[in-house]
Write a protein that holds these residues in place. Sequence first.
Motif, short mmCIF file in Angstrom:
data_model
loop_
_atom_site.label_atom_id
_atom_site.label_comp_id
_atom_site.label_asym_id
_atom_site.label_seq_id
_atom_site.Cartn_x
_atom_site.Cartn_y
_atom_site.Cartn_z
N TYR A 1 0.82 -1.20 0.00
CA TYR A 1 0.00 0.00 0.00
C TYR A 1 0.86 1.25 0.00
N GLN A 2 0.35 2.29 -0.64
CA GLN A 2 1.01 3.59 -0.66
C GLN A 2 -0.02 4.66 -0.38
N GLU A 3 0.38 5.65 0.42
CA GLU A 3 -0.54 6.73 0.73
C GLU A 3 -0.75 7.60 -0.49
N VAL A 4 -1.98 8.04 -0.68
CA VAL A 4 -2.35 8.89 -1.81
C VAL A 4 -2.40 10.32 -1.33
N GLU A 5 -1.70 11.20 -2.02
CA GLU A 5 -1.75 12.62 -1.71
C GLU A 5 -2.85 13.25 -2.53
N LEU A 6 -3.79 13.91 -1.86
CA LEU A 6 -4.91 14.54 -2.57
C LEU A 6 -4.78 16.03 -2.59
#
Length: 84
Positions: A79-84
Amino acid sequence: MVYYLIMCRSLTYAQRIVHTLDRAGINAWLIRSPASVSPSGCSYSVKIAQQNLSKALTVLNRTQLPYLGIYVGSPAQGYQEVEL
């Protein structure tokens, strides 16, 4: 299959998000957050399909339900964090 996890700070918030998304016609599942994204090991996430992210974020922003972060991935790839 790639999907998104909306990480929540408590079980109650995760349940509220699942209920809200279900009412908006978005399939959502409550799961324990994977250890790789939850250092404390005691958070919950809402799992949604890749194609539902935009609509889900619109619903969550409108209802102002809090969440800790959004992650993309799969159990096999991580998993990778999504930057919004």
